[in-house]
Design a protein around this motif. Sequence first.
Motif, short mmCIF file in Angstrom:
data_model
loop_
_atom_site.label_atom_id
_atom_site.label_comp_id
_atom_site.label_asym_id
_atom_site.label_seq_id
_atom_site.Cartn_x
_atom_site.Cartn_y
_atom_site.Cartn_z
N ALA A 125 0.71 -1.30 0.43
CA ALA A 125 -0.14 0.05 0.34
C ALA A 125 0.60 1.65 -0.16
N HIS A 126 0.73 2.05 -0.74
CA HIS A 126 0.89 3.24 -0.92
C HIS A 126 0.22 4.47 0.10
N ASN A 127 -0.97 4.55 0.10
CA ASN A 127 -2.04 4.87 0.96
C ASN A 127 -2.91 4.49 1.60
N HIS A 128 -3.12 4.28 2.74
CA HIS A 128 -4.89 3.89 2.95
C HIS A 128 -5.92 4.53 1.87
N GLU A 129 -5.73 3.80 0.66
CA GLU A 129 -7.00 4.45 0.02
C GLU A 129 -8.69 5.47 0.18
N ALA A 130 -8.78 3.52 1.07
CA ALA A 130 -10.52 4.88 1.42
C ALA A 130 -10.11 5.29 2.12
N ALA A 131 -9.51 6.08 2.77
CA ALA A 131 -9.98 7.52 3.44
C ALA A 131 -8.96 7.95 2.75
N VAL A 132 -8.09 7.97 1.36
CA VAL A 132 -7.84 9.05 1.15
C VAL A 132 -8.78 9.76 -0.32
N ARG A 133 -9.39 8.77 -0.58
CA ARG A 133 -9.64 8.73 -2.10
C ARG A 133 -11.34 9.32 -1.42
N LYS A 134 -11.77 9.51 0.11
CA LYS A 134 -13.09 9.55 0.31
C LYS A 134 -13.00 11.53 0.88
N GLN A 135 -11.20 11.16 1.48
CA GLN A 135 -11.02 12.70 1.60
C GLN A 135 -11.05 13.80 0.32
N VAL A 136 -10.52 13.32 -1.00
CA VAL A 136 -9.94 13.90 -1.49
C VAL A 136 -11.99 14.50 -2.33
N ALA A 137 -12.78 13.37 -2.67
CA ALA A 137 -13.75 13.36 -2.62
C ALA A 137 -14.76 14.96 -2.31
N SER A 138 -14.66 14.89 -0.34
CA SER A 138 -14.86 15.41 0.45
C SER A 138 -14.86 16.63 0.20
N ASP A 139 -13.69 17.08 -0.40
CA ASP A 139 -13.25 18.30 -0.98
C ASP A 139 -14.48 19.01 -1.89
N ARG A 140 -14.51 20.41 -1.20
CA ARG A 140 -14.98 20.83 -2.58
C ARG A 140 -14.50 22.08 -3.96
N GLY A 141 -14.02 21.72 -4.18
CA GLY A 141 -12.78 22.14 -5.53
C GLY A 141 -13.69 21.75 -6.35
N GLY A 142 -13.18 22.03 -7.56
CA GLY A 142 -13.52 21.51 -8.78
C GLY A 142 -15.21 21.53 -9.05
N SER A 143 -15.24 21.63 -9.97
CA SER A 143 -17.00 21.48 -10.84
C SER A 143 -17.71 20.35 -10.01
N LEU A 144 -18.65 20.91 -10.32
CA LEU A 144 -20.14 19.78 -9.74
C LEU A 144 -19.91 18.20 -10.35
N PRO A 145 -19.74 18.12 -11.61
CA PRO A 145 -19.46 17.01 -12.02
C PRO A 145 -18.43 16.36 -11.58
N MET A 146 -17.74 17.25 -11.98
CA MET A 146 -16.17 16.58 -10.87
C MET A 146 -16.32 15.95 -9.89
N ARG A 147 -16.59 16.28 -8.68
CA ARG A 147 -16.74 16.20 -7.77
C ARG A 147 -17.70 14.38 -7.10
N MET A 148 -18.60 14.39 -8.01
CA MET A 148 -19.89 13.53 -8.10
C MET A 148 -18.92 11.88 -8.30
N ALA A 149 -17.63 12.37 -9.72
CA ALA A 149 -16.81 11.09 -10.70
C ALA A 149 -15.84 10.57 -9.35
N LEU A 150 -15.83 11.91 -8.90
CA LEU A 150 -14.67 11.46 -7.37
C LEU A 150 -15.34 10.96 -6.57
N LYS A 151 -16.51 11.28 -6.37
CA LYS A 151 -16.81 10.62 -5.09
C LYS A 151 -17.63 9.09 -5.54
#
Length: 392
Positions: A125-151
């Motif tokens: 593992a390079h990260n605990h991906e479940a935690a990291v990806r959730k954190q990144v997806a919760s950030d409010r930056g970027g467009s709405l479609p981008m945020r939905m895709a990240l989530k």
Amino acid sequence: MHCLWITRQDPRPANSGELIYTLGLLGSLAKQPETELTVLAHRAAAGAEGGPPVHWELHGKIPGGRLKSLLSELPGDAFRLGNPVQRQALSLLLGKKWDWIVIDQAACAWALGMIGTHQKVAYIAHNHEAAVRKQVASDRGGSLPMRMALKWDALKYARMERALCRRADLISAITPRDTEAFGTEFPGKPVCTLPPGYQGEAAAGAPREITSETPRRVVLAGAFEWVAKRRNLEAFLNAAAESFQRGKIGFQVVGKADPEWFAALAKQHPWASFTANVPSISPYLDQARIGLIPEALGGGFKLKALDYIFRGLPLASVEAALSGVPVNPQTEAIAAPDPESLTKAVAAKIDDLAFLNHAARRALDACRDAFHWEDRGVTLRKALGNPESFRA
């Protein structure tokens, strides 16, 4: 011991944190007695030669485009990496006998469904991906479609990583914090901690002295390709604009990045300097007083911390990004909980030469003998030989 190591791409040249980590582990493990490695990966953008004594199985380049992955059970990275070319190559390799199959990074778990249940599997593992990806997806930056895709992608990453961890006979984590997280989520699973090594340039004795002649400059070095890295930089620039300009503090950003994106940032933040894709970051580190780690988003070990420390720079970091770095955040670094607080702390310490030199010396002393790649190979070989010894 015969190991099949599945990773993203040929890590030569190692010009980003993930490639440095992969190449370092491969090289250190390959040097262990009675250990033979075959590496399955995509070809790098530029042809590479040399490297550790392993057998390279390099097939195709990582395809672009992520839209098709929206309809797949796999997250975007794993969907692209597990393309037909790689699957065909893996199918042929699985016809051989392996003591271990190593999944290097969660994104390479595309291979999991092809691996027989009898086969031993290790997850690097390079990260605990479940935690990291959730954190990144919760950030409010970027467009709405981008945020939905990240989530949506984060949910798929979490599901894939959980399946990989349940299947794995051994997990290695890059920081103590990730080791604890995996151990809590998968009790009884063997987990070892493998922080990176360091083999770059280093101060031979005491670090260089930071004096009043040293430019009043903060440097941020790294690779800025992942969305989280870009957002971290953008957030720090917005936070630092007022205090850095008021304090006449220089800010130099240097590393692997899209030159057009750097040019756009330079127009938006003319008080800072941006230099993309340099052959060496050393000249920039030598002309600064502080090395910056602004990662409020994203986990893992910040390899730039070792570049700073071994070149004699004190750290200024968001507290959460110091996991695995053996420095006291209160007395041996400039640390704060968020970018806004960090900019104020940097402004308060930029002219405290006694503190800066003390922090640089203590950090170098703590790290000088703690980050040898050879030690990581010994630990990983021991874990593969006897994973039960790493069971909590």
